[in-house]
Design a protein around this motif. Structure first.
Motif, PDB file in Angstrom:
ATOM      1  N   LYS A 260       0.852  -1.186   0.000  1.00  0.00           N
ATOM      2  CA  LYS A 260       0.000   0.000   0.000  1.00  0.00           C
ATOM      3  C   LYS A 260       0.891   1.239   0.000  1.00  0.00           C
ATOM      4  O   LYS A 260       1.707   1.416   0.908  1.00  0.00           O
ATOM      5  N   LYS A 261       0.709   2.079  -1.010  1.00  0.00           N
ATOM      6  CA  LYS A 261       1.500   3.297  -1.118  1.00  0.00           C
ATOM      7  C   LYS A 261       0.585   4.498  -1.050  1.00  0.00           C
ATOM      8  O   LYS A 261      -0.386   4.609  -1.794  1.00  0.00           O
ATOM      9  N   ARG A 262       0.922   5.404  -0.135  1.00  0.00           N
ATOM     10  CA  ARG A 262       0.186   6.653   0.001  1.00  0.00           C
ATOM     11  C   ARG A 262       1.144   7.818  -0.191  1.00  0.00           C
ATOM     12  O   ARG A 262       2.331   7.623  -0.413  1.00  0.00           O
ATOM     13  N   LYS A 263       0.604   8.999  -0.035  1.00  0.00           N
ATOM     14  CA  LYS A 263       1.425  10.192  -0.250  1.00  0.00           C
ATOM     15  C   LYS A 263       2.561  10.278   0.750  1.00  0.00           C
ATOM     16  O   LYS A 263       3.685  10.633   0.396  1.00  0.00           O
ATOM     17  N   ASN A 264       2.278   9.935   2.018  1.00  0.00           N
ATOM     18  CA  ASN A 264       3.272  10.098   3.072  1.00  0.00           C
ATOM     19  C   ASN A 264       3.796   8.785   3.632  1.00  0.00           C
ATOM     20  O   ASN A 264       4.562   8.789   4.599  1.00  0.00           O
ATOM     21  N   SER A 265       3.395   7.650   3.079  1.00  0.00           N
ATOM     22  CA  SER A 265       3.834   6.380   3.661  1.00  0.00           C
ATOM     23  C   SER A 265       3.694   5.227   2.672  1.00  0.00           C
ATOM     24  O   SER A 265       2.926   5.308   1.712  1.00  0.00           O
TER      25      SER A 265
END
Length: 357
Positions: A260-265
């Motif tokens: 899982k890739k998000r903007k901050n992690s």
């Protein structure tokens, strides 16, 4: 030049007069508004008292309370409302006196006038504002972009028995259903590779409680450097041997995970994913005990015999698990013998469910 200077001075004086007059007019308006507010406070509390008295009279008419109770309730309500008026009017009057005394030029708290202690800001009660307020910017832990290590609370339960040299598991002198184990501990899991989560290292500590329940009317007896099962003189209702250990498991775990890739992690999730772990543990014995329940001369007797039995002090073994998410089938086997220097070697084995919470 003199004409320009003259008119400039007149304009400045006019502006100063206007500002001063505006400030005076502004604080006078505040005082008048506070006087109106004082009367509204009195009217509000009186209206509230009328409503309470009306409700008390209704309860009296319905027969819910007696006349004496109604009288007492009315007196209490009147006293409470009178105190409310006194306190609230005093607050308004103090504000009026504060403005009049300073002719509207009052000091107001700014951020620099307050003291921040962690999440709490300390100030002074001014103009109805609370003396203690909580900072809206609450403390938050910084979100780590790539978290490689997690921790879990571990609980395991299941069946326990022993592998005896020269015998099959079905021939052991211990009850299959009555012999059980329980394990509780804490573990950490760390991703081994930087950009892949297919291999994880698990490590931590656990308290193990392994129980063996004798199948016949026998108990463990220490005979020199040997521990053997002997017939007991009374009929046993229960005979159980328990080994308490503190161990430090280490496992390598393999299995897929969801990226899982998000903007901050970025995160690797094991939710609903298959997991297979293999490894071992090492530690030491915390103690052994044998519990006996039987009848002697018609009286129920409970004996708890602690220590001895030539049990192994060092505990070490191999273990493994497999399953989905946090529910796993768990197997462990002690490589150390249950009893030291025994003529017939016995090794503890456990099979059950493990829950990573």
């Amino acid at each position: 030049m003199k004409t320009i200077t003259f008119y400039s001075a007149v304009l400045c004086l006019f502006l100063i007069f206007q500002v001063s007059f505006g400030q005076e007019e502004d604080y006078q308006k505040k005082i008048e508004a506070l006087k109106v507010e004082k009367q509204r406070v009195i009217d509000q509390e009186k209206d509230a008292l009328k409503s309470e008295v009306k409700d008390i009279n209704k309860r009296l008419d319905d027969g819910d309370i007696s006349e004496n109770e109604a009288k007492t309730l009315k007196e209490e309500a009147a006293k409470r409302r009178a105190l409310n008026i006194e306190n609230r009017v005093a607050i308004v009057e103090n504000k009026i006196a504060w403005l009049q005394r300073n002719e509207g030029e009052v000091l107001m708290l700014t951020k620099s006038d307050t003291l921040d202690i962690d999440d709490m800001r300390i100030g002074i009660l001014i103009d109805g504002k609370p003396a203690i307020t909580f900072n809206s910017r609450r403390w938050k832990r910084d979100i780590k972009y790539d978290r490689r290590t997690y921790s879990d609370f571990v609980i395991a339960v299941g069946l326990n028995n022993a592998i005896i040299e020269g015998q099959s598991l079905s021939d052991t002198p211990y009850k299959i259903g009555g012999s059980r184990f329980f394990e509780i501990g804490w573990q950490w899991r760390t991703r081994v590779f930087n950009n892949s989560n297919w291999l994880r290292l698990h490590y931590g500590f656990s308290f193990q409680f392994n129980g063996l329940k004798q199948d016949d009317n026998v108990i463990f007896v220490q005979d020199g450097d040997q521990t053997v099962l002997e017939e007991f003189e009374y009929n046993l209702d229960k005979s159980k041997y328990r080994m308490d250990n503190l161990v430090f498991p280490v496992h390598f775990e393999v299995g897929p995970s969801r990226f899982k890739k998000r903007k901050n992690s970025v995160r690797y999730s094991l939710r609903d994913q298959f997991r297979l772990g293999f490894g071992g543990y090492g530690g030491f014995s915390l103690g052994t005990r044998q519990k006996l329940k039987y009848k002697r001369d018609g009286e129920r007797v409970k004996d708890k015999l602690i220590g001895g039995y030539n049990s192994s002090d060092l505990i070490y073994g191999v273990s493994g698990y497999m399953g989905f998410d946090g529910v796993l089938l768990y197997l462990k086997y002690d490589l150390n013998p249950i009893f030291k220097d025994a003529d017939v070697k016995q090794n503890n084995i456990s099979l059950g469910l493990r829950f990573d919470i």
